[in-house]
Design an enzyme around this catalytic site. Structure first.
Site, PDB file in Angstrom:
ATOM      1  N   CYS A  50      -3.313  12.072  -4.501  1.00 20.42           N
ATOM      2  CA  CYS A  50      -3.942  11.268  -3.447  1.00 20.42           C
ATOM      3  C   CYS A  50      -3.611  11.828  -2.061  1.00 20.42           C
ATOM      4  O   CYS A  50      -2.440  12.049  -1.739  1.00 20.42           O
ATOM      5  CB  CYS A  50      -3.455   9.819  -3.555  1.00 20.42           C
ATOM      6  SG  CYS A  50      -4.104   8.731  -2.287  1.00 20.42           S
ATOM      7  N   ASP A 108       4.609  -4.631   1.799  1.00 19.61           N
ATOM      8  CA  ASP A 108       4.430  -3.222   1.421  1.00 19.61           C
ATOM      9  C   ASP A 108       5.639  -2.606   0.722  1.00 19.61           C
ATOM     10  O   ASP A 108       5.523  -2.062  -0.369  1.00 19.61           O
ATOM     11  CB  ASP A 108       4.056  -2.410   2.674  1.00 19.61           C
ATOM     12  CG  ASP A 108       3.647  -0.989   2.358  1.00 19.61           C
ATOM     13  OD1 ASP A 108       3.047  -0.778   1.289  1.00 19.61           O
ATOM     14  OD2 ASP A 108       3.921  -0.097   3.165  1.00 19.61           O
TER      15      ASP A 108
END
Length: 383
Positions: A214, A134
């Site tokens: 988002c 990540d």
């Protein structure tokens, strides 16, 4: 042992240690991705959480000299909550997204990657490896796509045939030249459900995301959330699952997953009011092992404050008034003012907002208070 034999052993070993899917990709530069990232940067669509150096993100050899292969791993996580607690008036609840259920996936995937590294090192002591989850420079999604883990969906997630998009991804670059796997053809076709369902229009088109719109990004920021997005966030405390939930490929998926990701319903759907008084120590003890805690308690508390406004929870008014007056953080005071305006006149809201306005020295908070007062005055006019 040949590289082909080692690959076979590695695949078998990966299953034995709880890796749901493993794929192998060449470590060649990601040229198409490089152009896409440049466009994202030019359009201002990046979140700021990602590695800013595009060359590092797209040229594996910059991260590990003589890189030949990138190994991609996927671990499945759950999509359904057993016996979810229900929020009711007076005891409203928020929600953490599925990617934050159970133990922090960074810890779990790093554990699996370290085991793979040890397995390889035992057989090829000269091999060099670099693993990441990540927060590494590489794009996990681009690697997984090339390695045949799944295809890159219009919702900007990797979609696997076996687990849908409910998977965490991790990567390992190595100097061993493994035979690459075959990528999976895109299966989205003409389906546009995720793009159409996105609450804020963050999915500009299939596979392109404006991170600044988002909800998953907005819930992780530490500043005031732009007003146009506040009602759309609803009771989300961390992340957003809308584009996954509506995806037809996810139907019936999310029931097979690694045990570390088993969710505690009280943690992933917590009561909102207690979150507003939680100490740093209590927050760390209760939520510290969840991925959604990585930014600390402030964004979670801000989101909880706004969720109470979303529910127009009158029982929260005394606590919100207290935060408005006494909390040292401007973002929490400003969010409390907004929520009080959403809830409407109750328990002396108007007087509390006026008093707070007189003592407030932060310009942005004063602006939120004035907006809330205007809402209350309009409410009186129309009553």
């Amino acid at each position: 042992m040949t590289n082909a034999q080692l690959k076979e052993e590695l695949v078998a070993y990966s299953k034995s240690i709880g890796i749901d899917k493993i794929g192998f990709a060449s470590a060649d530069p990601f040229l198409t991705l490089k152009e896409r990232l440049k466009t994202q940067q030019q359009l201002g669509y990046q979140s700021g959480f990602e590695e800013p150096d595009i060359d590092k993100r797209t040229e594996p050899e910059r991260l590990l000299p003589y890189a030949k292969t990138i190994i991609s791993i996927a671990l499945a996580y759950p999509a359904k909550l057993e016996n979810p607690p229900k929020g009711v008036k007076g005891k409203r609840r928020g929600i953490f997204c599925r990617a934050s259920w159970g133990e922090d996936y960074h810890i779990v995937l790093n554990d699996r990657l370290q085991k793979l590294e040890a397995f390889i090192h035992e057989r090829v002591p000269s091999a060099k490896m670099a693993s990441m989850v990540d927060t590494g420079a590489l794009s996990d999604r681009a690697v997984a796509e090339r390695a045949g883990i799944g295809w890159s969906g219009k919702n900007c997630a990797i979609i696997t045939p076996e687990f849908g998009s409910y998977v965490y991804l991790g990567d390992m670059i190595t100097t061993i030249a493994f035979e690459p796997d075959t990528p999976i053809d895109d299966q989205c076709g003409t389906c546009n459900k995720c793009v159409d369902a996105c609450p804020t229009g963050a999915l500009i088109q299939g596979g392109q995301l404006d991170s600044n719109k988002c909800i998953a990004f907005l819930t992780q920021t530490k500043e005031m959330i732009p007003e146009r997005y506040r009602k759309k966030i609803g009771n989300r405390l961390y992340g957003c699952d809308t584009c996954q939930v509506v995806c037809p490929e996810n139907k019936g998926k999310g029931e097979e997953y690694q045990p570390e990701f088993t969710p505690d319903p009280e943690k992933v759907k917590p009561e909102l009011l207690p979150l507003l008084s939680i100490s740093n120590r209590e927050f760390k003890e209760k939520y510290g092992k969840m991925a959604g805690s990585w930014r600390g308690k402030k964004p979670i508390q801000r989101n909880a404050v706004m969720a109470l406004g979303h529910f127009r929870e009158k029982g929260a008014v005394p606590k919100l008034q207290s935060l408005l007056t006494h909390d040292p953080r401007p973002v929490i005071r400003g969010s409390a003012a907004w929520s009080l305006g959403e809830i409407g006149e109750s328990d002396g809201n108007h007087a509390a907002l006026q008093a707070a306005n007189e003592q407030e020295d932060d310009a942005s908070v004063r602006g939120e208070i004035r907006q809330a007062l205007m809402k209350l005055e309009k409410e009186v006019e129309h009553s």
